[in-house]
Motif scaffolding. Structure first.
Motif, mmCIF file in Angstrom:
data_model
loop_
_atom_site.group_PDB
_atom_site.id
_atom_site.type_symbol
_atom_site.label_atom_id
_atom_site.label_comp_id
_atom_site.label_asym_id
_atom_site.label_seq_id
_atom_site.Cartn_x
_atom_site.Cartn_y
_atom_site.Cartn_z
ATOM 1 N N ASP A 131 4.716 -1.894 5.482
ATOM 2 C CA ASP A 131 3.491 -0.917 5.153
ATOM 3 C C ASP A 131 3.010 -1.066 6.142
ATOM 4 N N ALA A 156 -3.374 -2.701 7.869
ATOM 5 C CA ALA A 156 -2.179 -1.592 5.895
ATOM 6 C C ALA A 156 -1.983 -3.064 5.299
ATOM 7 N N THR A 183 -2.402 -2.489 1.594
ATOM 8 C CA THR A 183 -1.353 -2.490 0.639
ATOM 9 C C THR A 183 -0.745 -3.983 -0.274
ATOM 10 N N ARG A 224 7.416 -4.932 1.657
ATOM 11 C CA ARG A 224 6.703 -4.455 1.183
ATOM 12 C C ARG A 224 5.483 -4.441 2.686
#
Length: 160
Positions: free
Chosen positions: A136, A74, A78, A132
Motif C-alpha cells: 500500500d 499511505a 494502512t 500489505r
C-alpha cells in the motif's frame, strides 16, 4: 528497551514533548549514552522518529519490530485503518506503534505481545499485514526482528 539476548542487539527509546525539548536534552544525555555504550560494550546508533500511531492496552514480554520503506502517509493510513483493528483481534496482542522517519522515508512498526508463544503464533498473519503495508505504501520491507521487552515505561498518549 528491547533486547535480543542471542545477538546482543538492543534498542533503547525515549520520547519527548517536542523536537525542541529533545534537542535541548542532547548535551545532558550524551554522557549517559556513552556510559551505556561502555557498559554494553558495543556501538551506539541514534535515529530520530516521529510517532505516527500509538496504541497500547498493556505491556507484554516481547516485541516484533518491522522497518518498511515507502510512502509514509499511505503506510500510516494502512496501519491505522487496516492493520491495527486486525492486530487487536489477535490473541496475545498488547500494543502497536508506528514511528516514521520523514528524511529516510522509513516506517518502524512495533507490536508487543503477552508471551513469546503468542508472538510466534502471530508470525504468519504478521507477515501478511507487513506485506500489505509495504504494498500500500509502494515500498518494501527493509528488516524484521524480534526482541524481548526488557523495560517499558514511556508516557506517550494514545494516537490511534
Amino acid at each position: 528497551m528491547l533486547v535480543d539476548r542471542e545477538t546482543g542487539h538492543c534498542i533503547a527509546t525515549s520520547s519527548w514533548e517536542s523536537e525542541a525539548a529533545m534537542r535541548a536534552s542532547d548535551e545532558q544525555l550524551r554522557p549517559i549514552r556513552e556510559r551505556g555504550r561502555e557498559i554494553l560494550g558495543g556501538s551506539v546508533e541514534m535515529d530520530e522518529w516521529e510517532i505516527a500511531v500509538m496504541h497500547r492496552t498493556h505491556h507484554g514480554e516481547c516485541c516484533r519490530v518491522s522497518w518498511l520503506q515507502g510512502d509514509l502517509d499511505a503506510m500510516t493510513e494502512t496501519f491505522r485503518i487496516g492493520i491495527l483493528p486486525e492486530l487487536e483481534q489477535t490473541p496475545g496482542f498488547c500494543s502497536a506503534s508506528l514511528l516514521v522517519n520523514q528524511s529516510a522515508g522509513l516506517g518502524c512498526a512495533t507490536t508487543a505481545w503477552e508471551t513469546r508463544d503468542a508472538m510466534e503464533a502471530s508470525r504468519v498473519s504478521a507477515d501478511d499485514m507487513r506485506r500489505r503495508a509495504a504494498s500500500d505504501a509502494g515500498g518494501k520491507i527493509v528488516d524484521v526482528h524480534e526482541f524481548d521487552l526488557a523495560y517499558a515505561h514511556l508516557h506517550v498518549p494514545e494516537m490511534a
